[in-house]
Design a protein around this motif. Structure first.
Motif, PDB file in Angstrom:
ATOM      1  N   THR A 180       0.812  -1.219   0.000  1.00 30.68           N
ATOM      2  CA  THR A 180       0.000   0.000   0.000  1.00 30.68           C
ATOM      3  C   THR A 180       0.848   1.274   0.000  1.00 30.68           C
ATOM      4  OG1 THR A 180      -0.084  -0.239   2.396  1.00 30.68           O
ATOM      5  CG2 THR A 180      -2.005  -1.040   1.139  1.00 30.68           C
ATOM      6  N   THR A 181       2.175   1.137   0.020  1.00 32.74           N
ATOM      7  CA  THR A 181       3.023   2.335   0.078  1.00 32.74           C
ATOM      8  C   THR A 181       3.943   2.440  -1.156  1.00 32.74           C
ATOM      9  OG1 THR A 181       4.624   1.113   1.430  1.00 32.74           O
ATOM     10  CG2 THR A 181       3.014   2.473   2.600  1.00 32.74           C
ATOM     11  N   SER A 182       5.041   1.686  -1.147  1.00 32.45           N
ATOM     12  CA  SER A 182       6.017   1.844  -2.235  1.00 32.45           C
ATOM     13  C   SER A 182       5.560   1.212  -3.554  1.00 32.45           C
ATOM     14  CB  SER A 182       7.369   1.255  -1.816  1.00 32.45           C
ATOM     15  OG  SER A 182       7.231  -0.090  -1.414  1.00 32.45           O
ATOM     16  N   PHE A 183       4.917   0.024  -3.489  1.00 34.54           N
ATOM     17  CA  PHE A 183       4.579  -0.671  -4.742  1.00 34.54           C
ATOM     18  C   PHE A 183       3.661   0.134  -5.665  1.00 34.54           C
ATOM     19  CE2 PHE A 183       5.459  -5.481  -3.938  1.00 34.54           C
ATOM     20  CZ  PHE A 183       6.774  -5.179  -3.632  1.00 34.54           C
ATOM     21  N   PRO A 184       2.580   0.763  -5.132  1.00 37.11           N
ATOM     22  CA  PRO A 184       1.725   1.511  -6.062  1.00 37.11           C
ATOM     23  C   PRO A 184       2.484   2.622  -6.799  1.00 37.11           C
ATOM     24  CG  PRO A 184       0.602   1.179  -3.971  1.00 37.11           C
ATOM     25  CD  PRO A 184       2.017   0.713  -3.771  1.00 37.11           C
ATOM     26  N   GLN A 210      -7.301  -5.214 -10.361  1.00 36.59           N
ATOM     27  CA  GLN A 210      -7.133  -6.623  -9.987  1.00 36.59           C
ATOM     28  C   GLN A 210      -5.741  -7.129 -10.352  1.00 36.59           C
ATOM     29  OE1 GLN A 210     -10.037  -9.034 -11.817  1.00 36.59           O
ATOM     30  NE2 GLN A 210     -10.700  -9.937  -9.883  1.00 36.59           N
ATOM     31  N   ALA A 211      -5.355  -6.784 -11.567  1.00 33.65           N
ATOM     32  CA  ALA A 211      -4.031  -7.235 -12.016  1.00 33.65           C
ATOM     33  C   ALA A 211      -2.949  -6.669 -11.113  1.00 33.65           C
ATOM     34  CB  ALA A 211      -3.805  -6.805 -13.459  1.00 33.65           C
ATOM     35  N   VAL A 212      -3.149  -5.430 -10.658  1.00 28.89           N
ATOM     36  CA  VAL A 212      -2.143  -4.793  -9.822  1.00 28.89           C
ATOM     37  C   VAL A 212      -1.918  -5.589  -8.553  1.00 28.89           C
ATOM     38  CG1 VAL A 212      -1.619  -2.789  -8.408  1.00 28.89           C
ATOM     39  CG2 VAL A 212      -2.598  -2.486 -10.646  1.00 28.89           C
ATOM     40  N   SER A 213      -3.003  -5.904  -7.813  1.00 26.75           N
ATOM     41  CA  SER A 213      -2.769  -6.524  -6.510  1.00 26.75           C
ATOM     42  C   SER A 213      -2.204  -7.932  -6.659  1.00 26.75           C
ATOM     43  CB  SER A 213      -4.027  -6.490  -5.648  1.00 26.75           C
ATOM     44  OG  SER A 213      -5.086  -6.996  -6.384  1.00 26.75           O
ATOM     45  N   HIS A 228      -0.215  -8.972  -9.026  1.00 32.58           N
ATOM     46  CA  HIS A 228       1.160  -8.719  -9.437  1.00 32.58           C
ATOM     47  C   HIS A 228       2.017  -8.357  -8.210  1.00 32.58           C
ATOM     48  CE1 HIS A 228       4.190  -7.312 -12.284  1.00 32.58           C
ATOM     49  NE2 HIS A 228       4.243  -6.148 -11.661  1.00 32.58           N
ATOM     50  N   TYR A 229       1.491  -7.459  -7.375  1.00 30.80           N
ATOM     51  CA  TYR A 229       2.213  -7.041  -6.166  1.00 30.80           C
ATOM     52  C   TYR A 229       2.506  -8.227  -5.271  1.00 30.80           C
ATOM     53  CZ  TYR A 229       0.749  -2.134  -6.786  1.00 30.80           C
ATOM     54  OH  TYR A 229       0.542  -0.871  -7.232  1.00 30.80           O
ATOM     55  N   ARG A 230       1.455  -9.013  -4.997  1.00 36.24           N
ATOM     56  CA  ARG A 230       1.607 -10.133  -4.049  1.00 36.24           C
ATOM     57  C   ARG A 230       2.666 -11.108  -4.540  1.00 36.24           C
ATOM     58  NH1 ARG A 230      -0.304 -10.310   0.557  1.00 36.24           N
ATOM     59  NH2 ARG A 230      -2.090  -9.014   1.004  1.00 36.24           N
ATOM     60  N   GLU A 231       2.645 -11.357  -5.851  1.00 35.70           N
ATOM     61  CA  GLU A 231       3.604 -12.288  -6.458  1.00 35.70           C
ATOM     62  C   GLU A 231       5.048 -11.822  -6.226  1.00 35.70           C
ATOM     63  OE1 GLU A 231       3.753 -13.072 -10.918  1.00 35.70           O
ATOM     64  OE2 GLU A 231       1.647 -13.330 -10.349  1.00 35.70           O
ATOM     65  N   PHE A 232       5.233 -10.503  -6.275  1.00 34.65           N
ATOM     66  CA  PHE A 232       6.600  -9.987  -6.205  1.00 34.65           C
ATOM     67  C   PHE A 232       7.088  -9.693  -4.783  1.00 34.65           C
ATOM     68  CE2 PHE A 232       5.909  -9.548 -10.670  1.00 34.65           C
ATOM     69  CZ  PHE A 232       7.154  -9.831 -11.191  1.00 34.65           C
TER      70      PHE A 232
END
Ligand SMILES: CC(C)(COP(=O)(O)OP(=O)(O)OC[C@H]1O[C@@H](n2cnc3c(N)ncnc32)[C@H](O)[C@@H]1OP(=O)(O)O)[C@@H](O)C(=O)NCCC(=O)NCCS
Length: 393
Positions: free
Chosen positions: A13-17, A30-33, A35-39
Motif C-alpha cells: 500500500t506504500t512503495s509498490f503503487p 485486480q491485475a495490480v494486486s 502482481h504485487y503479491r507475487e513480487f
C-alpha cells in the motif's frame, strides 16, 4: 514530510503503487494486486524508505543488499532501485531527501559501494555516481558457427527450464563474482525470482564444474534466440555453449546475447558474421553507474605501490581528507591532516576506484582538481581496470 522505513505487506500500500505507476503499463486494479503479491517475496530483504505527507506516500526508494567485486574484493553493495515520486509531488525535493537518507543508512549498515541503472545519468551524477562501461551484445546467425558442430569438445551440456537449472546458474555467477572486477549478484531472496522466469538455460560442465551458462528464450520459429550474457569461466565452457547455439541453425534466424568484457565474437568461428554493439541510445538502455559510500570500507582492495593524500569535497557521505596507501599491494585508508595533493568529488573518486576515468579526465570533466604529478600517483594507485557490472541474477 516524514521519511520512514517500510517492510513486509506494508509495501503493498506504500512503495509498490508508486513504483507500479512509474514503471509498469497502466493496469486494472485486480491485475495490480495479484502482481504485487507475487513480487512481495523478492523484495523481502530490501531496505525501502518512503516519504509521506499527511499519511499519504509521495515518494519511495529502495536499496537491494547485493554483493560486488571491487578490485578483487567482494564487498556488500547497495543496489538502488524503485525510485519513484507521486506524479503530483515531483520536483519538490522528495527523492533528493530520500536518496540522501537511503545512502547514509546503507553506508552505516556496512555497504562501502552502491550501483544502479539510471533513468538519466545526469540525475544520479548529482548524487556522486559515475557511469561505468555499457555491456556489449552480439547478434549473429547460428549458421556462422557451423565449424563447431564437428568439434569434439571435452565436457557436457545440460539443457533445462531455468527453474531446474537455477542452482548451476547461481553457482557460476557466484564463482564469477569472486573473479571479475565489477561483477555483482543479487541476494538469494531476489535471485530466486529467476526460477519463475519462462526461460531455458543451457549449462556447460567441464571436469565436474559449471564452466558456462546461457539463459534464453526463443521469440518465434525462424525468429530470434534472445539470450542473457554468455557466462563462462574460459574457452572450454564457451565453446560448448557456442556448439549448442550452432545446432539452432535451422530453427532461428539469429542469436542475440550479452558479452563478457574482452570477448571478440568475430573470432569464434571462421564464417561468423556478427554485429557487436554497446547501446545507450535506445530507451531504457543506459549504462550502469556506481559510487563509493565509504572509503574506510574499501580497505583491502587491490592497489598499486604508492601513497597519496586526497581531499574528497562536496559530499555529505565521504567529505574529508584521507591518506590512501597502496604500498603493501592492498589499499590502507587513514584520516590525515597532511596537505592534500588532489581534490576529488565523490564521482571523481568513484571513477578512480572503479577504474573508468584517467586522472587527467577527472579535471577535464569537473570531477576534481588533479595536478600532473598527482595524476601519475593516482594512475599507479588505481590502475585503469574497466569494471563489468553484471547484475542479471
Ligand atoms: C525521477 C523522479 C524519481 C524524481 O523525483 P523528484 O521527487 O521529482 O526529484 P527531486 O524533486 O527530489 O529532485 C532532485 C534533483 O533532481 C532534479 N531532477 C528531478 N527530476 C529530474 C529529471 N527528470 N531529470 C533531471 N533532473 C531531475 C531536480 O531538479 C533536483 O535537483 P536540485 O536538487 O539540484 O534542485 C520522479 O520524477 C519520478 O518518479 N519519475 C518517474 C520514475 C523514474 O523515472 N524513476 C527513476 C528510476 S531510476
Amino acid at each position: 514530510m516524514r521519511i520512514r522505513r517500510v517492510s513486509g505487506d506494508e509495501r503493498l500500500t506504500t512503495s509498490f503503487p508508486l513504483q507500479s505507476y512509474a514503471f509498469d503499463k497502466s493496469p486494472t486494479e485486480q491485475a495490480v494486486s495479484a502482481h504485487y503479491r507475487e513480487f512481495l517475496p523478492y523484495h523481502s530483504g530490501n531496505h525501502t524508505l518512503v516519504a509521506e505527507e499527511d499519511g499519504v506516500t509521495l515518494a519511495a526508494a529502495s536499496a537491494i543488499p547485493m554483493q560486488q567485486n571491487v578490485r578483487g574484493m567482494v564487498l556488500p553493495m547497495a543496489g538502488v532501485a524503485g525510485v519513484a515520486t507521486h506524479p503530483l509531488a515531483r520536483r519538490r525535493g522528495f527523492v533528493r531527501a530520500l536518496l540522501n537518507q537511503l545512502l547514509e543508512e546503507m553506508r552505516d549498515e556496512g555497504n562501502p559501494v552502491s550501483a544502479l541503472y539510471p533513468f538519466r545519468p545526469s540525475f544520479y551524477a548529482r548524487f556522486g555516481y559515475v557511469s561505468l562501461p555499457q555491456h556489449r551484445s552480439a547478434t549473429f546467425s547460428p549458421d556462422g558457427l557451423g565449424d563447431l558442430l564437428r568439434a569434439d569438445l571435452p565436457g557436457e551440456l545440460r539443457w533445462r527450464r531455468i527453474a531446474d537449472g537455477y542452482a548451476d546458474l547461481r553457482a557460476l555467477t557466484l564463482r564469477l563474482l569472486d573473479e571479475r572486477h565489477g561483477f555483482a549478484v543479487f541476494p538469494d531472496f531476489r535471485a530466486v525470482s529467476l526460477r519463475d522466469d519462462r526461460k531455458w538455460v543451457v549449462t556447460a560442465h567441464v571436469d565436474g564444474e559449471v564452466a558456462g551458462a546461457l539463459s534464453y528464450r526463443i521469440d518465434d520459429h525462424l525468429g530470434e534466440l534472445s539470450a542473457d550474457t554468455l557466462l563462462h569461466t574460459g574457452p572450454r565452457g564457451r565453446a560448448l555453449l557456442l556448439q549448442f547455439l550452432a545446432r539452432h541453425a535451422d530453427q532461428v534466424d539469429r542469436v542475440k546475447l550479452g558479452l563478457l568484457p574482452g570477448e571478440t565474437p568475430e573470432l569464434w568461428a571462421d564464417d561468423i558474421r556478427v554485429a557487436t554493439t554497446a547501446d545507450t541510445r535506445s530507451a531504457g538502455s543506459n549504462a550502469p553507474m556506481a559510487r563509493v559510500l565509504s572509503l574506510d570500507g574499501l580497505e583491502g582492495i587491490a592497489a598499486g605501490p604508492v601513497a597519496i593524500t586526497v581531499d574528497v569535497v562536496d559530499d555529505a557521505l565521504l567529505g574529508g581528507r584521507y591518506h590512501l596507501d597502496g604500498t603493501s599491494g592492498t589499499l590502507a585508508v587513514d584520516r590525515s591532516d597532511a596537505p592534500a595533493a588532489v581534490s576529488l568529488t565523490a564521482a571523481g573518486l568513484s571513477a578512480l576506484v572503479y577504474g573508468v576515468l584517467d586522472p587527467a579526465e577527472i579535471t577535464l570533466r569537473g570531477l576534481g582538481t588533479v595536478p600532473v604529478e598527482a595524476a601519475e600517483a593516482l594512475r599507479v594507485l588505481f590502475p585503469p581496470r574497466p569494471p563489468y557490472v553484471f547484475a542479471e541474477f
